[in-house]
Scaffold this active site. Sequence first.
Site, short mmCIF file in Angstrom:
data_model
loop_
_atom_site.label_atom_id
_atom_site.label_comp_id
_atom_site.label_asym_id
_atom_site.label_seq_id
_atom_site.Cartn_x
_atom_site.Cartn_y
_atom_site.Cartn_z
N HIS A 51 -6.49 -5.82 7.45
CA HIS A 51 -6.88 -5.73 6.06
C HIS A 51 -7.11 -7.01 5.49
O HIS A 51 -6.30 -7.86 5.65
CB HIS A 51 -6.51 -4.72 5.24
CG HIS A 51 -4.73 -4.77 4.92
ND1 HIS A 51 -3.85 -4.50 6.01
CD2 HIS A 51 -4.31 -5.36 3.78
CE1 HIS A 51 -2.77 -5.09 5.62
NE2 HIS A 51 -2.87 -5.47 4.20
N HIS A 73 -7.48 -8.84 1.70
CA HIS A 73 -7.35 -8.71 0.11
C HIS A 73 -8.54 -9.42 -0.43
O HIS A 73 -8.51 -10.68 -0.04
CB HIS A 73 -6.13 -9.15 -0.26
CG HIS A 73 -4.68 -8.43 0.15
ND1 HIS A 73 -4.03 -7.43 -0.42
CD2 HIS A 73 -4.01 -8.47 1.49
CE1 HIS A 73 -3.43 -7.05 0.06
NE2 HIS A 73 -2.98 -7.64 1.47
P1 AMP Z 1 -0.08 -5.96 3.22
O1 AMP Z 1 0.04 -5.14 4.33
O2 AMP Z 1 1.02 -6.61 2.66
O3 AMP Z 1 -0.90 -7.07 3.00
O4 AMP Z 1 -0.66 -5.11 1.76
C1 AMP Z 1 -0.91 -3.91 1.90
C2 AMP Z 1 -1.56 -3.60 0.48
O5 AMP Z 1 -2.01 -2.00 0.61
C3 AMP Z 1 -0.63 -3.67 -0.71
O6 AMP Z 1 -1.31 -4.46 -1.74
C4 AMP Z 1 -0.67 -2.21 -1.31
O7 AMP Z 1 -0.62 -2.27 -2.72
C5 AMP Z 1 -1.72 -1.37 -0.58
N1 AMP Z 1 -1.68 0.04 -0.42
C6 AMP Z 1 -0.74 0.70 0.28
N2 AMP Z 1 -1.08 1.91 0.15
C7 AMP Z 1 -2.45 2.01 -0.31
C8 AMP Z 1 -3.15 3.14 -0.54
N3 AMP Z 1 -2.84 4.17 -0.13
N4 AMP Z 1 -4.54 2.70 -1.25
C9 AMP Z 1 -4.75 1.70 -1.60
N5 AMP Z 1 -3.97 0.64 -1.13
C10 AMP Z 1 -2.77 0.84 -0.66
#
Ligand code: AMP
Length: 118
Positions: free
Chosen positions: A109, A111
């Site tokens: 993903h 950001h």
């Molecule tokens: P990272 O894997 O550290 O790049 O970040 C994962 C991101 O996913 C974090 O910013 C979380 O706040 C976000 N996140 C986790 N679960 C969900 C969800 N169900 N819906 C939207 N965002 C999510």
Amino acid sequence: MPSQSSPIYDRNNIFARILRGEAPCTRVYEDEYALAFRDIYPKAQVHVLAIPKGEYVSLTDFSQSAPPELITGFWRAVTRVAETLSVAGGYRIGSNVGPGGGQVVFHFHVHILSGPRT
Ligand code: AMP
């Protein structure tokens, strides 16, 4: 924990479940290559996540394994979302790769952030 050299994709990760419609999200964009939705814990005025429609653990995995059409389509979707949502005419993007890079959800993903940090 998946390694970057031989990633193992967990089909039950939360973003895979969102893609299958099994978990909710606040969708802001979708096309054949990508889905973008609001981060549940926003770190800026605008904080959206864009994910490809394919089983890729990380940016490394995606870049090395995805077909060129998906790579192109995904990044075009990312910039389309970013341009649409940007406040004050600018945005920043990032991707955490691997546990040491702060990645906690192992479906690749990006950001997309814009505006002041929250
Ligand atoms: P990272 O894997 O550290 O790049 O970040 C994962 C991101 O996913 C974090 O910013 C979380 O706040 C976000 N996140 C986790 N679960 C969900 C969800 N169900 N819906 C939207 N965002 C999510």
